[in-house]
Motif scaffolding. Structure first.
Motif, PDB file in Angstrom:
ATOM      1  N   SER A  88       0.817  -1.207   0.000  1.00  0.00           N
ATOM      2  CA  SER A  88       0.000   0.000   0.000  1.00  0.00           C
ATOM      3  C   SER A  88       0.854   1.262   0.000  1.00  0.00           C
ATOM      4  O   SER A  88       0.382   2.349  -0.379  1.00  0.00           O
ATOM      5  CB  SER A  88      -0.937   0.009   1.214  1.00  0.00           C
ATOM      6  N   VAL A 110       1.063   4.876  -6.550  1.00  0.00           N
ATOM      7  CA  VAL A 110       0.338   4.539  -7.780  1.00  0.00           C
ATOM      8  C   VAL A 110       0.981   5.285  -8.942  1.00  0.00           C
ATOM      9  O   VAL A 110       1.355   6.455  -8.816  1.00  0.00           O
ATOM     10  CB  VAL A 110      -1.148   4.936  -7.646  1.00  0.00           C
ATOM     11  N   HIS A 146       1.041  -2.313  -8.763  1.00  0.00           N
ATOM     12  CA  HIS A 146      -0.358  -2.745  -8.807  1.00  0.00           C
ATOM     13  C   HIS A 146      -0.676  -3.846  -7.791  1.00  0.00           C
ATOM     14  O   HIS A 146      -1.797  -4.367  -7.775  1.00  0.00           O
ATOM     15  CB  HIS A 146      -0.715  -3.231 -10.215  1.00  0.00           C
ATOM     16  N   ARG A 189      -1.191  -3.555  -4.675  1.00  0.00           N
ATOM     17  CA  ARG A 189      -2.242  -3.094  -3.757  1.00  0.00           C
ATOM     18  C   ARG A 189      -3.630  -3.431  -4.281  1.00  0.00           C
ATOM     19  O   ARG A 189      -4.534  -3.763  -3.511  1.00  0.00           O
ATOM     20  CB  ARG A 189      -2.119  -1.590  -3.525  1.00  0.00           C
ATOM     21  N   PHE A 190      -3.802  -3.377  -5.614  1.00  0.00           N
ATOM     22  CA  PHE A 190      -5.110  -3.668  -6.198  1.00  0.00           C
ATOM     23  C   PHE A 190      -5.434  -5.157  -6.073  1.00  0.00           C
ATOM     24  O   PHE A 190      -6.593  -5.541  -5.867  1.00  0.00           O
ATOM     25  CB  PHE A 190      -5.133  -3.243  -7.666  1.00  0.00           C
ATOM     26  N   HIS A 240      -6.680  -5.801  -2.615  1.00  0.00           N
ATOM     27  CA  HIS A 240      -8.047  -5.304  -2.483  1.00  0.00           C
ATOM     28  C   HIS A 240      -9.051  -6.278  -3.095  1.00  0.00           C
ATOM     29  O   HIS A 240     -10.101  -6.568  -2.494  1.00  0.00           O
ATOM     30  CB  HIS A 240      -8.157  -3.934  -3.159  1.00  0.00           C
ATOM     31  N   ILE A 241      -8.740  -6.793  -4.265  1.00  0.00           N
ATOM     32  CA  ILE A 241      -9.646  -7.743  -4.920  1.00  0.00           C
ATOM     33  C   ILE A 241      -9.710  -9.044  -4.124  1.00  0.00           C
ATOM     34  O   ILE A 241     -10.796  -9.625  -3.954  1.00  0.00           O
ATOM     35  CB  ILE A 241      -9.175  -8.013  -6.364  1.00  0.00           C
ATOM     36  N   LEU A 286      -2.009 -11.016 -12.044  1.00  0.00           N
ATOM     37  CA  LEU A 286      -1.471  -9.688 -12.368  1.00  0.00           C
ATOM     38  C   LEU A 286      -0.261  -9.809 -13.294  1.00  0.00           C
ATOM     39  O   LEU A 286      -0.142  -9.067 -14.281  1.00  0.00           O
ATOM     40  CB  LEU A 286      -1.081  -8.957 -11.080  1.00  0.00           C
ATOM     41  N   ARG A 315      -6.198   1.766 -18.955  1.00  0.00           N
ATOM     42  CA  ARG A 315      -5.260   1.631 -17.844  1.00  0.00           C
ATOM     43  C   ARG A 315      -5.013   0.152 -17.552  1.00  0.00           C
ATOM     44  O   ARG A 315      -5.877  -0.700 -17.748  1.00  0.00           O
ATOM     45  CB  ARG A 315      -5.797   2.314 -16.594  1.00  0.00           C
ATOM     46  N   VAL A 369      -4.801  -1.398 -14.738  1.00  0.00           N
ATOM     47  CA  VAL A 369      -5.643  -1.966 -13.693  1.00  0.00           C
ATOM     48  C   VAL A 369      -6.978  -2.451 -14.260  1.00  0.00           C
ATOM     49  O   VAL A 369      -7.501  -3.488 -13.839  1.00  0.00           O
ATOM     50  CB  VAL A 369      -5.864  -0.952 -12.553  1.00  0.00           C
ATOM     51  N   SER A 370      -7.515  -1.727 -15.228  1.00  0.00           N
ATOM     52  CA  SER A 370      -8.779  -2.145 -15.845  1.00  0.00           C
ATOM     53  C   SER A 370      -8.607  -3.437 -16.636  1.00  0.00           C
ATOM     54  O   SER A 370      -9.482  -4.308 -16.643  1.00  0.00           O
ATOM     55  CB  SER A 370      -9.303  -1.045 -16.775  1.00  0.00           C
ATOM     56  N   VAL A 387      -7.876  -6.664 -14.067  1.00  0.00           N
ATOM     57  CA  VAL A 387      -8.922  -7.194 -13.181  1.00  0.00           C
ATOM     58  C   VAL A 387      -9.381  -8.579 -13.627  1.00  0.00           C
ATOM     59  O   VAL A 387      -9.556  -9.491 -12.805  1.00  0.00           O
ATOM     60  CB  VAL A 387     -10.121  -6.213 -13.121  1.00  0.00           C
TER      61      VAL A 387
END
Length: 283
Positions: free
Chosen positions: A25, A29, A58, A60-61, A64-65, A87, A101, A103-104, A107
């Protein structure tokens, strides 16, 4: 501005998960410009250092997921690790010319790896194997957090939304409600209910059947020995060389050379010996 990357040993979610999440975290970013620069460097130049920075920024994402799948009873650290695999796959396939992006794009890959892990480990017996069953599993699992057993109307609505039959919804609902049962009892298990290992019969270990088979084999070997003794020496040698020597069985031509006759003559002698052997054993 280049992202300040953390040492790799701090980025393994297998030990202290809280420290891992705090570490990832703290990684800044990426800006749109920096992300595009790194993505193009990786895509066109295969720069692995650019790939590393994209992955690190990335993580951290992924955490979160992964948290959103904590209700499946599996270790969050394992979910995070599987998501990290997704990832890395996404980073490898990311095309910066598409104008989205990372991150999109990532996912889908992150969730796909987590889904595969859940389906492999949620039950001993697989609950979903086809693409339709997997979709039904995760959608129905989410709905079951709020609902008890589905009513007919609810089951019909789920089936309609997912494009499956109502019976498929009911079948998956039953699988979700099932509980794995251990084959063996735990050492400390004092439950009066028997485990499967205690009531499944092993027919192959029947003492009477084993004794009968041993007696039959012994009698058959004895009769074979008596029948072989009644043959002449040459016939006995031919059968021994052709059928009973497991390590070095000989061919008709090899025996023909030994006895100075044709291979056809050896075949005839073999057939006659087999007939005599069969007659003696059936007598």
């Amino acid at each position: 501005m280049r992202t300040q990357l953390q040492p790799m040993q701090q980025l393994v979610p297998g030990g202290d998960l809280t420290a891992y999440i705090q570490t990832v975290s703290s990684i800044p970013v990426l800006s749109v410009e920096r992300e595009r620069e790194l993505a193009e460097d990786l895509f066109y130049n295969q720069n692995l250092e650019a790939a590393r920075e994209l992955v690190m920024s990335h993580l951290r994402f992924v955490a979160h997921i992964a948290r959103s799948y904590s209700g499946y009873g599996l270790p969050l650290a394992d979910l995070v690790q599987e998501g990290n695999v997704g990832l890395m796959k996404a980073v490898k396939r990311f095309d910066p010319s598409k104008g989205v992006r990372l991150v999109s794009f990532a996912v889908h890959w992150i969730k796909a790896e987590i889904h595969e892990f859940i389906l492999r480990n949620w039950r001993i017996v697989k609950v979903a194997t086809t693409k339709a069953q997997r979709k039904l599993f995760f959608n129905l699992r989410g709905a079951k957090k709020k609902l008890a057993w589905l009513t007919n109307d609810e089951a019909s609505a789920v089936a309609s939304d997912l494009g499956v039959e109502v019976r498929d919804v009911r079948q998956m609902e039953s699988r979700l409600a099932a509980v794995d049962v251990g084959f063996d009892l735990d050492v400390d298990d004092e439950s009066p209910s028997p485990a499967p290992v205690q009531y499944l019969e092993d027919h192959s270990a029947n003492p009477a059947s084993l004794m009968e088979a041993a007696d039959w084999e012994s009698a058959a070997n004895e009769k074979l020995g008596d029948a072989m003794a009644q043959l002449d020496e040459r016939s006995r040698d031919i059968l021994q060389a052709r059928w009973l020597n497991e390590d070095s069985k000989q061919t008709l031509h090899e025996l023909a050379d030994r006895y100075g006759v044709s291979a056809e003559r050896i075949r005839q002698l073999e057939q006659n010996a087999m007939k005599k052997l069969k007659a003696s054993m059936l007598a």
